[in-house]
Design a protein around this motif. Sequence first.
Motif, PDB file in Angstrom:
ATOM      1  N   GLY A  13      92.437 -17.872 -68.222  1.00 38.78           N
ATOM      2  CA  GLY A  13      92.057 -17.046 -67.269  1.00 38.78           C
ATOM      3  C   GLY A  13      90.699 -16.758 -66.884  1.00 38.78           C
ATOM      4  O   GLY A  13      90.326 -16.455 -65.696  1.00 38.78           O
ATOM      5  N   GLU A  14      89.959 -16.723 -68.008  1.00 36.90           N
ATOM      6  CA  GLU A  14      88.694 -16.358 -68.060  1.00 36.90           C
ATOM      7  C   GLU A  14      88.054 -17.227 -67.356  1.00 36.90           C
ATOM      8  O   GLU A  14      86.924 -17.051 -66.524  1.00 36.90           O
ATOM      9  CB  GLU A  14      88.009 -16.034 -69.469  1.00 36.90           C
ATOM     10  N   LEU A  15      88.377 -18.635 -67.899  1.00 36.42           N
ATOM     11  CA  LEU A  15      87.505 -19.759 -67.249  1.00 36.42           C
ATOM     12  C   LEU A  15      87.862 -19.839 -65.865  1.00 36.42           C
ATOM     13  O   LEU A  15      86.949 -20.211 -64.854  1.00 36.42           O
ATOM     14  CB  LEU A  15      87.930 -21.086 -68.073  1.00 36.42           C
ATOM     15  N   GLU A  16      89.200 -19.702 -65.381  1.00 42.23           N
ATOM     16  CA  GLU A  16      89.345 -19.663 -63.894  1.00 42.23           C
ATOM     17  C   GLU A  16      88.684 -18.545 -62.988  1.00 42.23           C
ATOM     18  O   GLU A  16      88.158 -18.906 -62.005  1.00 42.23           O
ATOM     19  CB  GLU A  16      90.739 -19.654 -63.753  1.00 42.23           C
ATOM     20  N   ALA A  17      88.213 -17.463 -63.513  1.00 40.40           N
ATOM     21  CA  ALA A  17      87.660 -16.297 -62.956  1.00 40.40           C
ATOM     22  C   ALA A  17      86.211 -16.543 -62.896  1.00 40.40           C
ATOM     23  O   ALA A  17      85.653 -16.388 -61.907  1.00 40.40           O
ATOM     24  CB  ALA A  17      88.002 -15.013 -63.809  1.00 40.40           C
ATOM     25  N   GLY A  33      79.951 -30.478 -60.251  1.00 39.16           N
ATOM     26  CA  GLY A  33      78.643 -30.589 -60.465  1.00 39.16           C
ATOM     27  C   GLY A  33      77.922 -29.146 -60.593  1.00 39.16           C
ATOM     28  O   GLY A  33      77.140 -28.569 -61.132  1.00 39.16           O
ATOM     29  N   TRP A  34      77.930 -28.778 -59.172  1.00 37.88           N
ATOM     30  CA  TRP A  34      77.233 -27.604 -58.745  1.00 37.88           C
ATOM     31  C   TRP A  34      77.790 -26.536 -59.450  1.00 37.88           C
ATOM     32  O   TRP A  34      76.945 -25.692 -60.023  1.00 37.88           O
ATOM     33  CB  TRP A  34      77.174 -27.061 -57.322  1.00 37.88           C
ATOM     34  N   VAL A  35      79.078 -26.282 -59.712  1.00 37.58           N
ATOM     35  CA  VAL A  35      80.033 -25.285 -60.218  1.00 37.58           C
ATOM     36  C   VAL A  35      79.322 -25.132 -62.034  1.00 37.58           C
ATOM     37  O   VAL A  35      78.767 -24.298 -62.338  1.00 37.58           O
ATOM     38  CB  VAL A  35      81.380 -25.292 -60.235  1.00 37.58           C
ATOM     39  N   GLN A  36      79.293 -26.424 -62.413  1.00 36.82           N
ATOM     40  CA  GLN A  36      78.917 -26.492 -63.755  1.00 36.82           C
ATOM     41  C   GLN A  36      77.509 -26.144 -63.887  1.00 36.82           C
ATOM     42  O   GLN A  36      77.248 -25.338 -64.904  1.00 36.82           O
ATOM     43  CB  GLN A  36      79.206 -27.990 -64.311  1.00 36.82           C
ATOM     44  N   GLU A  37      76.791 -26.405 -62.989  1.00 35.35           N
ATOM     45  CA  GLU A  37      75.315 -26.327 -63.287  1.00 35.35           C
ATOM     46  C   GLU A  37      74.821 -24.711 -62.989  1.00 35.35           C
ATOM     47  O   GLU A  37      74.264 -24.066 -63.629  1.00 35.35           O
ATOM     48  CB  GLU A  37      74.452 -26.938 -62.180  1.00 35.35           C
ATOM     49  N   HIS A  38      75.621 -24.004 -61.965  1.00 31.19           N
ATOM     50  CA  HIS A  38      75.778 -22.627 -61.493  1.00 31.19           C
ATOM     51  C   HIS A  38      76.179 -21.702 -62.944  1.00 31.19           C
ATOM     52  O   HIS A  38      75.575 -20.762 -63.095  1.00 31.19           O
ATOM     53  CB  HIS A  38      76.483 -22.322 -60.566  1.00 31.19           C
ATOM     54  N   LEU A  39      77.057 -22.179 -63.653  1.00 28.37           N
ATOM     55  CA  LEU A  39      77.688 -21.665 -64.721  1.00 28.37           C
ATOM     56  C   LEU A  39      76.798 -21.840 -65.965  1.00 28.37           C
ATOM     57  O   LEU A  39      76.961 -21.391 -67.084  1.00 28.37           O
ATOM     58  CB  LEU A  39      79.206 -21.853 -65.022  1.00 28.37           C
ATOM     59  N   LEU A  43      79.863 -25.458 -69.673  1.00 26.79           N
ATOM     60  CA  LEU A  43      81.165 -26.075 -69.837  1.00 26.79           C
ATOM     61  C   LEU A  43      81.013 -27.860 -69.571  1.00 26.79           C
ATOM     62  O   LEU A  43      80.126 -28.120 -68.642  1.00 26.79           O
ATOM     63  CB  LEU A  43      82.059 -25.358 -68.568  1.00 26.79           C
ATOM     64  N   ALA A  44      81.933 -28.372 -69.973  1.00 23.71           N
ATOM     65  CA  ALA A  44      81.848 -29.999 -69.662  1.00 23.71           C
ATOM     66  C   ALA A  44      82.442 -30.185 -68.303  1.00 23.71           C
ATOM     67  O   ALA A  44      83.274 -29.285 -67.831  1.00 23.71           O
ATOM     68  CB  ALA A  44      82.777 -30.642 -70.688  1.00 23.71           C
ATOM     69  N   TYR A  45      81.719 -31.162 -67.762  1.00 25.75           N
ATOM     70  CA  TYR A  45      82.026 -31.623 -66.193  1.00 25.75           C
ATOM     71  C   TYR A  45      83.665 -31.478 -66.128  1.00 25.75           C
ATOM     72  O   TYR A  45      84.207 -31.112 -65.174  1.00 25.75           O
ATOM     73  CB  TYR A  45      81.467 -32.918 -65.854  1.00 25.75           C
ATOM     74  N   THR A  46      84.200 -32.136 -67.188  1.00 21.16           N
ATOM     75  CA  THR A  46      85.842 -32.725 -66.897  1.00 21.16           C
ATOM     76  C   THR A  46      86.547 -31.332 -67.037  1.00 21.16           C
ATOM     77  O   THR A  46      87.548 -31.122 -66.555  1.00 21.16           O
ATOM     78  CB  THR A  46      86.096 -33.389 -68.141  1.00 21.16           C
ATOM     79  N   THR A  47      85.791 -30.380 -67.990  1.00 17.30           N
ATOM     80  CA  THR A  47      86.511 -28.867 -68.146  1.00 17.30           C
ATOM     81  C   THR A  47      86.647 -28.278 -66.547  1.00 17.30           C
ATOM     82  O   THR A  47      87.583 -27.522 -66.295  1.00 17.30           O
ATOM     83  CB  THR A  47      85.903 -27.901 -69.085  1.00 17.30           C
ATOM     84  N   VAL A  48      85.401 -28.255 -65.914  1.00 14.46           N
ATOM     85  CA  VAL A  48      85.277 -27.729 -64.764  1.00 14.46           C
ATOM     86  C   VAL A  48      86.239 -28.408 -63.571  1.00 14.46           C
ATOM     87  O   VAL A  48      87.021 -27.422 -62.949  1.00 14.46           O
ATOM     88  CB  VAL A  48      83.990 -27.755 -64.047  1.00 14.46           C
ATOM     89  N   ILE A  49      86.403 -29.761 -63.658  1.00 10.53           N
ATOM     90  CA  ILE A  49      87.359 -30.542 -62.898  1.00 10.53           C
ATOM     91  C   ILE A  49      88.729 -29.862 -63.026  1.00 10.53           C
ATOM     92  O   ILE A  49      89.524 -29.714 -62.251  1.00 10.53           O
ATOM     93  CB  ILE A  49      87.134 -31.883 -63.092  1.00 10.53           C
ATOM     94  N   THR A  50      89.051 -29.692 -64.402  1.00  8.80           N
ATOM     95  CA  THR A  50      90.413 -29.497 -64.701  1.00  8.80           C
ATOM     96  C   THR A  50      90.694 -27.937 -64.211  1.00  8.80           C
ATOM     97  O   THR A  50      91.930 -27.664 -63.697  1.00  8.80           O
ATOM     98  CB  THR A  50      90.624 -29.532 -66.062  1.00  8.80           C
ATOM     99  N   ILE A  51      89.679 -27.088 -64.323  1.00 13.11           N
ATOM    100  CA  ILE A  51      89.944 -25.520 -63.901  1.00 13.11           C
ATOM    101  C   ILE A  51      90.198 -25.663 -62.317  1.00 13.11           C
ATOM    102  O   ILE A  51      90.951 -24.946 -61.812  1.00 13.11           O
ATOM    103  CB  ILE A  51      88.816 -24.644 -64.349  1.00 13.11           C
TER     104      ILE A  51
END
Length: 127
Positions: A13-17, A33-39, A43-51
């Motif tokens: 839930g924290e990652l989703e938020a 990729g933008w989300v990953q960079e912004h954070l 977080l791994a790119y694959t984690t961002v995609i999963t979320i």
Amino acid sequence: MTEHRRTRRRGQGELEALVLSALREADGPATAGWVQEHLGGGLAYTTVITILTRLLEKGAVSRERAGRSFAWTPADQAGLAARKMRKVLDAESDREAVLASFVTGLDPDDERLLRELLRQARDAGDG
């Protein structure tokens, strides 16, 4: 003696938020990729995609094709809350009891607003 540091594991839930918050700060649809960079790249790119995929399944985001990837947009918060309310209502066998409990728990201003919205919906259906 070697000191072992444990990194705090974040809950789903924290990652989703965090991901939703990043999307809301974007000027428009954003790539994973933008989300990953912004954070901050923690977080791994694959984690961002999963979320993002989980959020898509929950109706919290939408996506559109952007080249070979996707651009993601947060869902309208009012629409998301309404979908959650319908999901809860649909899961109950006694819809009348659930709705009655909901309506009797409204404060007077919300009750007036609900009555007005129902009247507008009825009038729109008549037209």
